[in-house]
Design an enzyme around this catalytic site. Structure first.
Site, mmCIF file in Angstrom:
data_model
loop_
_atom_site.group_PDB
_atom_site.id
_atom_site.type_symbol
_atom_site.label_atom_id
_atom_site.label_comp_id
_atom_site.label_asym_id
_atom_site.label_seq_id
_atom_site.Cartn_x
_atom_site.Cartn_y
_atom_site.Cartn_z
ATOM 1 N N ALA A 36 0.873 -1.188 0.000
ATOM 2 C CA ALA A 36 0.000 0.000 0.000
ATOM 3 C C ALA A 36 0.909 1.237 0.000
ATOM 4 C CB ALA A 36 -0.966 -0.006 1.176
ATOM 5 N N HIS A 38 2.993 4.548 -0.432
ATOM 6 C CA HIS A 38 2.700 5.971 -0.580
ATOM 7 C C HIS A 38 4.039 6.704 -0.713
ATOM 8 C CE1 HIS A 38 3.938 6.094 3.569
ATOM 9 N NE2 HIS A 38 2.937 5.302 3.948
ATOM 10 N N ALA A 39 3.955 8.025 -0.772
ATOM 11 C CA ALA A 39 5.170 8.810 -1.022
ATOM 12 C C ALA A 39 6.223 8.629 0.073
ATOM 13 C CB ALA A 39 4.813 10.281 -1.175
ATOM 14 N N HIS A 41 6.965 5.684 1.611
ATOM 15 C CA HIS A 41 7.723 4.494 1.209
ATOM 16 C C HIS A 41 8.649 4.820 0.025
ATOM 17 C CE1 HIS A 41 3.906 2.466 2.759
ATOM 18 N NE2 HIS A 41 4.838 1.922 3.514
ATOM 19 N N GLY A 152 11.923 4.042 7.847
ATOM 20 C CA GLY A 152 11.404 5.376 8.108
ATOM 21 C C GLY A 152 11.460 5.723 9.588
ATOM 22 N N ARG A 153 11.751 6.981 9.873
ATOM 23 C CA ARG A 153 11.722 7.435 11.264
ATOM 24 C C ARG A 153 10.285 7.572 11.761
ATOM 25 N NH1 ARG A 153 16.652 10.252 13.127
ATOM 26 N NH2 ARG A 153 15.367 11.735 14.258
ATOM 27 N N ASP A 155 8.264 5.194 12.057
ATOM 28 C CA ASP A 155 8.168 4.084 13.010
ATOM 29 C C ASP A 155 9.471 4.082 13.799
ATOM 30 O OD1 ASP A 155 5.616 2.460 12.062
ATOM 31 O OD2 ASP A 155 6.665 3.194 10.305
ATOM 32 N N GLN A 158 10.611 1.063 15.894
ATOM 33 C CA GLN A 158 10.991 -0.034 14.995
ATOM 34 C C GLN A 158 12.415 0.172 14.486
ATOM 35 O OE1 GLN A 158 8.364 -1.780 11.830
ATOM 36 N NE2 GLN A 158 9.468 -0.341 10.552
HETATM 37 P P1 AMP Z 1 5.094 -0.157 6.503
HETATM 38 O O1 AMP Z 1 4.729 -0.531 5.115
HETATM 39 O O2 AMP Z 1 4.075 0.688 7.173
HETATM 40 O O3 AMP Z 1 5.558 -1.340 7.322
HETATM 41 O O4 AMP Z 1 6.353 0.790 6.384
HETATM 42 C C1 AMP Z 1 7.493 0.382 5.663
HETATM 43 C C2 AMP Z 1 8.591 1.389 5.883
HETATM 44 O O5 AMP Z 1 8.142 2.672 5.455
HETATM 45 C C3 AMP Z 1 8.972 1.546 7.361
HETATM 46 O O6 AMP Z 1 10.378 1.693 7.459
HETATM 47 C C4 AMP Z 1 8.253 2.806 7.761
HETATM 48 O O7 AMP Z 1 8.866 3.489 8.826
HETATM 49 C C5 AMP Z 1 8.355 3.608 6.470
HETATM 50 N N1 AMP Z 1 7.329 4.661 6.432
HETATM 51 C C6 AMP Z 1 5.990 4.526 6.603
HETATM 52 N N2 AMP Z 1 5.389 5.723 6.557
HETATM 53 C C7 AMP Z 1 6.375 6.641 6.369
HETATM 54 C C8 AMP Z 1 6.417 8.062 6.269
HETATM 55 N N3 AMP Z 1 5.306 8.790 6.338
HETATM 56 N N4 AMP Z 1 7.606 8.657 6.086
HETATM 57 C C9 AMP Z 1 8.756 7.928 6.022
HETATM 58 N N5 AMP Z 1 8.790 6.588 6.115
HETATM 59 C C10 AMP Z 1 7.620 5.955 6.292
#
Ligand code: AMP
Length: 300
Positions: A36, A38-39, A41, A152-153, A155, A158
């Site tokens: 899913a 977004h910008a 990722h 990403g910071r 999370d 994490q």
């Molecule tokens: P997720 O798909 O939510 O597990 O996130 C995958 C990676 O994308 C993780 O390292 C998240 O921290 C990072 N991420 C999610 N949202 C953002 C954001 N708004 N800005 C920067 N990194 C993000």
């Protein structure tokens, strides 16, 4: 023109492909995601490119990091759009297992824990969450063999769990933390934002407003942890359906803070808007903090 993305659903063909690239001396970076995209990722994928010749994005909704009452079943899955987005930003390889058994084959039982970094905040509210995160990331690192992995910071805890894991297990991976990407009005991008109603989305702007209020106070010299938390909580408490935490921690080891703030302080927020649980954070003394559209000042 967008480049072609090589897409893999199984481990062995992916590893064969990457072994060939490695033999040619190509440096590999990985961006683990749950899809899913977004910008936020995609910014990680672009960052990964700066560290490597070959960028691998993994797309896997990891069942072991969800609790039994969480949203594993309804988590958004948008693989076709994700592949197109990866192609647009120049990702070379997507690894998108088509079934959890690709990562957790029959009989799988090994788990890794990073107990202290994972103890508070998300770890307290979501037991086993970080065990699932650490385990899947360790598996992905072994499968992909990257020199760099970008997280990403957004999370933040994490990111610290993964940094600790890599240090403790002597993994030959450099972990890069990338700044949180936000909408123009300050809301942090998240795959879960699609769950928000228009009203909930509007109300959720209290989160970046709360963080911005604390950033302003910190840069004006406020060092009382309780007051920094109070400023942020004052924004969030009135707008959220429930608040899990608005709390400060040491940004490197995630231990909760009280009393006087050190030079850098993590301020983390988790709150529910409608049925959607949102998390966000800022490191006071390090991050510029969100720019918020409606930058109201909360009365002291
Ligand atoms: P997720 O798909 O939510 O597990 O996130 C995958 C990676 O994308 C993780 O390292 C998240 O921290 C990072 N991420 C999610 N949202 C953002 C954001 N708004 N800005 C920067 N990194 C993000």
């Amino acid at each position: 023109m967008t480049a072609r993305v090589e897409s893999f659903t199984a481990v062995a063909p992916l590893q064969a492909h990457l072994a060939e690239a490695r033999a040619k001396g190509r440096r590999i970076a990985v961006v683990p995601t749950m899809g899913a995209l977004h910008a936020g990722h995609l910014a990680l994928c672009t960052e990964a490119r700066r560290h490597a010749d070959l960028v691998v994005t993994t797309i896997f909704v990891n069942p072991t990091q969800f609790g039994p009452s969480e949203d594993f079943g309804r988590y958004p899955r948008t693989l076709d759009a994700d592949l197109a987005a990866c192609a647009r930003v120049g990702v070379d390889v997507v690894f998108a297992p088509d079934d959890p058994s690709v990562i957790y084959p029959e009989g799988d039982q090994t788990r890794v824990r990073v107990p202290e970094v994972a103890r508070w905040f998300e770890g307290e509210i979501r037991p086993h969450h970080f065990e699932g995160v650490a385990t899947v990331c360790l598996k992905l690192f072994h499968i992909v063999g990257p020199g760099t992995a970008v997280f990403g910071r957004k999370d933040y805890q994490q990111l610290q769990v993964i940094k600790r894991l890599v240090r403790d297990l002597f993994l030959p991976v450099t972990i890069v933390g990338h700044p949180t990407q936000r909408e123009a009005d300050g809301l942090a991008l998240s795959s879960r934002n699609v769950y928000l109603s228009k009203q909930d989305r509007e109300a959720a702007l209290a989160i970046p407003r709360g963080l911005a209020a604390a950033v302003r106070a910190f840069s004006s010299g406020e060092r009382r942890i309780e007051e920094l938390e109070r400023l942020a909580r004052a924004e969030v408490a009135g707008s959220a359906r429930s608040v899990d935490y608005v709390s400060c921690a040491h940004p490197d080891d995630m231990t909760p803070l009280a009393g006087t703030a050190p030079d850098r302080v993590l301020l983390a927020i988790a709150a529910r808007y409608g049925t959607t649980r949102l998390i966000d954070n800022v490191v006071l003394g390090e991050d510029p903090g969100p720019t918020v559209a409606d930058d109201r000042t909360v009365a002291a």
